[in-house]
Design a protein around this motif. Structure first.
Motif, PDB file in Angstrom:
ATOM      1  N   PHE A  84     -33.169   0.770 -56.598  1.00  0.00           N
ATOM      2  CA  PHE A  84     -33.914   2.028 -56.576  1.00  0.00           C
ATOM      3  C   PHE A  84     -33.537   2.965 -57.719  1.00  0.00           C
ATOM      4  CE2 PHE A  84     -30.310   2.232 -53.669  1.00  0.00           C
ATOM      5  CZ  PHE A  84     -29.603   3.339 -54.128  1.00  0.00           C
ATOM      6  N   GLU A  85     -32.260   2.944 -58.162  1.00  0.00           N
ATOM      7  CA  GLU A  85     -31.876   3.857 -59.239  1.00  0.00           C
ATOM      8  C   GLU A  85     -32.599   3.502 -60.534  1.00  0.00           C
ATOM      9  OE1 GLU A  85     -27.667   3.827 -59.513  1.00  0.00           O
ATOM     10  OE2 GLU A  85     -27.328   4.947 -57.649  1.00  0.00           O
ATOM     11  N   ARG A  86     -32.640   2.194 -60.839  1.00  0.00           N
ATOM     12  CA  ARG A  86     -33.371   1.772 -62.041  1.00  0.00           C
ATOM     13  C   ARG A  86     -34.860   2.077 -61.912  1.00  0.00           C
ATOM     14  NH1 ARG A  86     -30.919  -4.287 -63.277  1.00  0.00           N
ATOM     15  NH2 ARG A  86     -28.709  -3.696 -63.387  1.00  0.00           N
ATOM     16  N   PHE A  87     -35.391   1.824 -60.716  1.00  0.00           N
ATOM     17  CA  PHE A  87     -36.833   2.052 -60.550  1.00  0.00           C
ATOM     18  C   PHE A  87     -37.171   3.537 -60.667  1.00  0.00           C
ATOM     19  CE2 PHE A  87     -40.760   2.499 -58.036  1.00  0.00           C
ATOM     20  CZ  PHE A  87     -41.544   1.621 -58.755  1.00  0.00           C
ATOM     21  N   THR A 143     -30.467  10.354 -63.087  1.00  0.00           N
ATOM     22  CA  THR A 143     -29.318   9.862 -62.317  1.00  0.00           C
ATOM     23  C   THR A 143     -29.037  10.744 -61.109  1.00  0.00           C
ATOM     24  OG1 THR A 143     -27.806  11.142 -63.703  1.00  0.00           O
ATOM     25  CG2 THR A 143     -28.280   8.871 -64.390  1.00  0.00           C
ATOM     26  N   ALA A 144     -30.026  11.543 -60.698  1.00  0.00           N
ATOM     27  CA  ALA A 144     -29.837  12.432 -59.558  1.00  0.00           C
ATOM     28  C   ALA A 144     -29.482  11.635 -58.310  1.00  0.00           C
ATOM     29  CB  ALA A 144     -31.106  13.231 -59.310  1.00  0.00           C
ATOM     30  N   ALA A 145     -28.514  12.149 -57.528  1.00  0.00           N
ATOM     31  CA  ALA A 145     -28.058  11.423 -56.338  1.00  0.00           C
ATOM     32  C   ALA A 145     -29.133  11.466 -55.258  1.00  0.00           C
ATOM     33  CB  ALA A 145     -26.762  12.038 -55.817  1.00  0.00           C
ATOM     34  N   PRO A 146     -29.537  10.303 -54.746  1.00  0.00           N
ATOM     35  CA  PRO A 146     -30.580  10.285 -53.717  1.00  0.00           C
ATOM     36  C   PRO A 146     -29.987  10.392 -52.322  1.00  0.00           C
ATOM     37  CG  PRO A 146     -30.062   8.044 -54.325  1.00  0.00           C
ATOM     38  CD  PRO A 146     -29.160   8.935 -55.152  1.00  0.00           C
ATOM     39  N   THR A 147     -30.849  10.636 -51.357  1.00  0.00           N
ATOM     40  CA  THR A 147     -30.496  10.531 -49.943  1.00  0.00           C
ATOM     41  C   THR A 147     -30.867   9.135 -49.483  1.00  0.00           C
ATOM     42  OG1 THR A 147     -30.910  12.875 -49.575  1.00  0.00           O
ATOM     43  CG2 THR A 147     -30.924  11.456 -47.636  1.00  0.00           C
ATOM     44  N   ARG A 148     -29.960   8.451 -48.760  1.00  0.00           N
ATOM     45  CA  ARG A 148     -30.190   7.053 -48.407  1.00  0.00           C
ATOM     46  C   ARG A 148     -30.229   6.910 -46.896  1.00  0.00           C
ATOM     47  NH1 ARG A 148     -25.663   4.173 -52.063  1.00  0.00           N
ATOM     48  NH2 ARG A 148     -26.583   2.296 -51.165  1.00  0.00           N
ATOM     49  N   ARG A 149     -31.212   6.105 -46.429  1.00  0.00           N
ATOM     50  CA  ARG A 149     -31.334   5.810 -45.009  1.00  0.00           C
ATOM     51  C   ARG A 149     -31.711   4.340 -44.863  1.00  0.00           C
ATOM     52  NH1 ARG A 149     -33.474  10.681 -46.118  1.00  0.00           N
ATOM     53  NH2 ARG A 149     -32.881  12.458 -44.841  1.00  0.00           N
ATOM     54  N   PRO A 206     -42.439   0.926 -40.281  1.00  0.00           N
ATOM     55  CA  PRO A 206     -41.191   0.957 -41.066  1.00  0.00           C
ATOM     56  C   PRO A 206     -40.877  -0.402 -41.656  1.00  0.00           C
ATOM     57  CG  PRO A 206     -40.910   2.045 -38.941  1.00  0.00           C
ATOM     58  CD  PRO A 206     -42.250   1.338 -38.911  1.00  0.00           C
ATOM     59  N   ASN A 207     -40.276  -0.398 -42.838  1.00  0.00           N
ATOM     60  CA  ASN A 207     -39.722  -1.612 -43.430  1.00  0.00           C
ATOM     61  C   ASN A 207     -38.327  -1.788 -42.833  1.00  0.00           C
ATOM     62  OD1 ASN A 207     -41.446  -2.734 -45.854  1.00  0.00           O
ATOM     63  ND2 ASN A 207     -41.650  -0.514 -45.894  1.00  0.00           N
ATOM     64  N   GLU A 208     -38.294  -2.388 -41.654  1.00  0.00           N
ATOM     65  CA  GLU A 208     -37.047  -2.429 -40.902  1.00  0.00           C
ATOM     66  C   GLU A 208     -35.962  -3.156 -41.683  1.00  0.00           C
ATOM     67  OE1 GLU A 208     -36.941  -3.093 -36.785  1.00  0.00           O
ATOM     68  OE2 GLU A 208     -39.104  -2.874 -36.568  1.00  0.00           O
ATOM     69  N   GLY A 209     -34.769  -2.584 -41.634  1.00  0.00           N
ATOM     70  CA  GLY A 209     -33.630  -3.194 -42.294  1.00  0.00           C
ATOM     71  C   GLY A 209     -33.540  -2.880 -43.770  1.00  0.00           C
ATOM     72  N   ARG A 210     -34.595  -2.300 -44.357  1.00  0.00           N
ATOM     73  CA  ARG A 210     -34.566  -1.966 -45.778  1.00  0.00           C
ATOM     74  C   ARG A 210     -34.022  -0.545 -45.951  1.00  0.00           C
ATOM     75  NH1 ARG A 210     -37.275  -5.837 -48.476  1.00  0.00           N
ATOM     76  NH2 ARG A 210     -38.873  -7.019 -47.351  1.00  0.00           N
ATOM     77  N   GLU A 211     -33.412  -0.326 -47.077  1.00  0.00           N
ATOM     78  CA  GLU A 211     -32.829   0.980 -47.338  1.00  0.00           C
ATOM     79  C   GLU A 211     -33.902   1.934 -47.847  1.00  0.00           C
ATOM     80  OE1 GLU A 211     -28.735   2.695 -49.219  1.00  0.00           O
ATOM     81  OE2 GLU A 211     -29.726   1.074 -50.286  1.00  0.00           O
ATOM     82  N   LEU A 212     -34.038   3.053 -47.171  1.00  0.00           N
ATOM     83  CA  LEU A 212     -34.989   4.097 -47.582  1.00  0.00           C
ATOM     84  C   LEU A 212     -34.229   5.126 -48.404  1.00  0.00           C
ATOM     85  CD1 LEU A 212     -37.795   5.429 -47.399  1.00  0.00           C
ATOM     86  CD2 LEU A 212     -36.953   6.657 -45.393  1.00  0.00           C
ATOM     87  N   VAL A 213     -34.679   5.334 -49.633  1.00  0.00           N
ATOM     88  CA  VAL A 213     -33.997   6.243 -50.548  1.00  0.00           C
ATOM     89  C   VAL A 213     -34.930   7.397 -50.873  1.00  0.00           C
ATOM     90  CG1 VAL A 213     -32.824   6.446 -52.760  1.00  0.00           C
ATOM     91  CG2 VAL A 213     -32.751   4.295 -51.520  1.00  0.00           C
ATOM     92  N   THR A 214     -34.392   8.615 -50.785  1.00  0.00           N
ATOM     93  CA  THR A 214     -35.204   9.808 -51.021  1.00  0.00           C
ATOM     94  C   THR A 214     -34.658  10.573 -52.218  1.00  0.00           C
ATOM     95  OG1 THR A 214     -35.657   9.973 -48.656  1.00  0.00           O
ATOM     96  CG2 THR A 214     -36.121  11.898 -49.991  1.00  0.00           C
ATOM     97  N   TYR A 215     -35.534  10.915 -53.145  1.00  0.00           N
ATOM     98  CA  TYR A 215     -35.178  11.701 -54.324  1.00  0.00           C
ATOM     99  C   TYR A 215     -35.900  13.045 -54.285  1.00  0.00           C
ATOM    100  CZ  TYR A 215     -33.011   7.779 -56.844  1.00  0.00           C
ATOM    101  OH  TYR A 215     -32.202   6.760 -57.250  1.00  0.00           O
ATOM    102  N   THR A 216     -35.295  14.038 -54.876  1.00  0.00           N
ATOM    103  CA  THR A 216     -35.952  15.326 -55.090  1.00  0.00           C
ATOM    104  C   THR A 216     -36.223  15.471 -56.584  1.00  0.00           C
ATOM    105  OG1 THR A 216     -34.873  16.335 -53.189  1.00  0.00           O
ATOM    106  CG2 THR A 216     -35.781  17.814 -54.847  1.00  0.00           C
TER     107      THR A 216
END
Length: 715
Positions: free
Chosen positions: A543-546, A575-581, A677-687
């Motif tokens: 996700f960071e590269r994307f 390179t902003a730190a995302p929120t991960r779920r 939901p994409n179960e089991g996948r990591e959801l990453v949130t950016y601002t």
């Protein structure tokens, strides 16, 4: 769709275009206008350019009728769509959408993501079974229809299939009820025939490829005529002195038509053993052929009627002559009339296949005029302060010779001087500071379209990210199993804040003279700007590269574009730190865009529904002796019991058993479908944060302009 006071129904057929405008008068339809436009050539004519013919006819329609101010519904022919029917096991209403979704996957011969679809449930009072009708059309077909209409300035509010419109028209006109005798509606079109059965409160539809074209083609072969002459001969058969020879030549087609109708009735009766069909109602210009009714009556063994005129609509607004014409054209106008009936909420089946994004865009366009009116009210209120002195000046001039008026004026002037002196002593004038806030509010009107630009930029930004998905997956060696479902970025929230420096000129008239045209990397601090804070989330791996390859990159490349009155300045680092779920959790609603979300990580198995993996269809061990119908029924029952979960959800349109929809809201009329939901996948949130810096308008021709920056993203 929400009902309106009036609506246009437009049928684009192979022979011509029919349009009817209807208003609801209680439970009755009031016909306000109608028009029938024959194509220069029938679309089934060999070697005809269908697109050119349609553009000519649609151009005539918009030039002869004003379609603005009322919703517009259009139809797609039955042979270009799908109507499938199935019986559902007795379940509680909330389980019906999941079972229908399962049946749609089985019944529709295309992947569901490639079609627009809707459904209607039918319940008979004498049976515990629930039947469902699933109606679908490919997204490509819908797009072609909308693009054709868009070329002449028509934006439909609803799309449905012709057989449903025909049924809605007759169900309203003949007041179909659950105890209405079994009725067959036979609508013979140019290239195909729609057969609709209504019996015991349920509807069944079949379309087969036979229509007026087959009769015309038979005359071409029998009499060696050109297609246009054969078509004319067919239309005038009842008036021709050679009617017997014409009908004899078309007899093979009569036979084929009757056999197709018999096969359809036989198949329906094999599904419903207790069905009693007692009458057939014919529609379409082909039913004018002499002898067709009598022939079908003999072959089918039931009464055959033609729809000679409408029974219920109020036609007094048309005048006597046009009212007679409307009744006489009942067989040809039924589809357009049924569409208009649906537009005003008098329909029996409410199936709308228009894409959600088209509904949303249409609603925003309709609201745009209200924004303009609101701005006009603000300008009018501001102009009142200038209008009063002008009116007073005129009144003074009119009373120039009136000594009494002059004396009054002198008293007012003396009183004003005294009040001014008192105000200066109270330090209200002179050293008092000017409050520019009111002027700034008026200044907002100067760039009120900025929020439309923001929405356009967000759409272009997300579309660019979607287009880079394939190359990113390939460059990073990401396997298909790792690819998440749905769009690569989901917008969770967008917040904006208008900022303007206190020293910046507040008056709207000075905006363009003092506008800023600074470089992208160093916008002037005094320039008015809109700060945009957008929260987005993604399930993409790496996700960071994307993130770095999409949203910040787009903002950097499209900071300044030729011909626009603003530029973009990104304040978000790639390179902003995302929120991960994980596990498909969605971020909580933001309450303050300045707060930094705390990273959160929870567990997830990535598996659900037995051994089913994400992106794969469920598989179950069923007895090998079981028929496909029995297997589907058992699987549907397991869905109803909650043992199986079907991803996705059906579009809700107020049908029985569907969840209620608030048609007074944008989300109610055009709901944004929540993906599973994409179960089991990591959801990453950016601002993501950027500023829209408002700058000078494009330089006129002959003057130097700004540099063109970036690629893509043009408005």
């Amino acid at each position: 769709m929400a009902a309106s006071n009036s609506a246009w129904g437009i049928e684009i057929g192979s022979g011509g275009i029919k349009a009817v405008k209807v208003a609801a008068d209680g439970e009755t339809a009031r016909v306000l206008d109608f028009i029938a436009i024959q194509h220069p050539k029938v679309l089934s004519t060999p070697d005809v350019d269908k697109d050119d013919v349609l553009r000519v006819s649609l151009g005539r329609l918009v030039s002869e009728r004003d379609l603005s101010g009322s919703p517009v519904l259009v139809s797609i022919p039955g042979h270009q769509s799908f109507a499938r029917f199935a019986k559902l096991p007795p379940v509680e209403p909330k389980k019906i959408p999941d079972i229908v979704k399962f049946e749609a996957v089985q019944q529709v011969p295309f992947p569901l993501e490639e079609v627009e679809w809707d459904y209607q449930t039918f319940v008979s009072p004498d049976s515990p079974e629930v039947e469902v009708g699933i109606f679908a059309v490919t997204k490509e077909r819908v797009k072609q229809q909308l693009d054709m209409l868009g070329d002449v300035g028509i934006t439909p509010d609803g799309v449905t299939i012709s057989p449903l419109s025909v049924f809605n028209a007759l169900a309203h006109d003949l007041e179909f009820k659950e105890d209405t005798q079994g009725t067959i509606i036979l609508d013979i079109g140019t290239t195909a025939t729609d057969l609709i059965i209504y019996e015991a409160g349920r509807v069944w539809i079949r379309t087969f490829p036979m229509g007026g074209h087959n009769f015309t083609n038979q005359l071409v072969e029998s009499f060696k005529l050109g297609y246009p002459k054969a078509e004319k001969l067919k239309r005038e058969a009842d008036q021709s002195q050679h009617a017997r020879h014409i009908l004899q030549a078309m007899r093979p087609v009569f036979t084929d038509l009757a056999q197709d109708v018999q096969r359809s009735i036989g198949y329906y009766q094999s599904l419903h053993k207790d069905a009693k069909l007692t009458r057939l109602i014919g529609l379409g210009a082909t039913f004018h052929l002499p002898g067709l009714r009598k022939y079908l009556k003999q072959q089918l063994g039931m009464e055959v009627y033609r729809l000679e005129e409408w029974k219920r609509p109020i036609v007094s607004d048309l005048g006597d002559e046009r009212a007679t014409q409307f009744h006489a054209a009942a067989m040809e106008m039924s589809t357009a009339y049924g569409l208009a009936i649906q537009g005003v909420g008098l329909q029996t089946i409410d199936a709308n296949l228009i894409p959600t994004n088209v509904v949303r865009d249409s609603m925003w366009k309709k609201k745009a005029k209200w924004f303009g009116m609101a701005a006009g009210v603000g300008l009018l209120a501001g102009g009142v302060m200038f209008a009063r002195p002008i009116l007073d000046q005129q009144a003074i001039a009119a009373a120039d010779n009136d000594r009494e008026a002059l004396s009054t004026i002198d008293n007012v002037v003396r009183q004003a001087s005294q009040l001014r002196s008192e105000a200066e002593q109270a330090r209200v004038l002179g050293s008092a500071q000017v409050d520019p806030r009111a002027a700034r509010v008026l200044g907002l009107l100067e760039k009120r379209e900025a929020y439309t630009w923001i929405l356009n930029d967000i759409g272009a930004m997300l579309a660019d990210a979607e287009s880079r998905k394939g190359a990113f997956l390939q460059n990073n060696a990401i396997t298909p199993e790792q690819v998440p479902q749905g769009p690569v970025w989901r917008v969770e929230s967008v917040q904006t804040q208008y900022e303007i420096d206190a020293n910046y000129a507040a008056a709207p008239a000075n905006f363009r003279e003092q506008a800023v045209s600074a470089a992208v990397g160093d916008p002037a601090p005094s320039a008015p700007r809109v700060v945009v804070t957008m929260e987005v989330s993604t399930y993409m791996p790496e996700f960071e590269r994307f993130f770095a390859a999409t949203l910040p990159r787009w903002l950097e490349q499209n900071g300044q574009r030729q011909g626009l009155e603003y530029m973009l300045h990104s304040t978000t680092s790639s390179t902003a730190a995302p929120t991960r779920r994980t596990g498909g959790q969605r971020p909580a609603a933001a309450t303050n865009t300045q707060q930094q979300a705390t990273p959160e990580i929870t567990g997830g198995t990535g598996r659900r529904g037995g051994d089913r993996r994400e992106g794969q269809e469920p598989t179950y061990d069923l007895p090998v002796t079981m028929t496909p119908e029995e297997a589907r029924r058992i699987e549907a029952e397991r869905i109803a019991r909650g043992e199986i979960e079907v991803t996705g959800r059906a579009q809700q349109t107020g049908r029985p058993g569907a969840s209620s929809v608030d048609t007074n809201t944008l989300d109610g009329l055009a709901p944004i479908t929540e993906p599973k939901p994409n179960e089991g996948r990591e959801l990453v949130t950016y601002t993501v944060t950027w500023s829209m810096v408002l700058q000078a308008p494009p330089a006129p021709a002959g003057q130097s302009g700004g540099e063109s920056g970036g690629e893509g993203g043009g408005l």
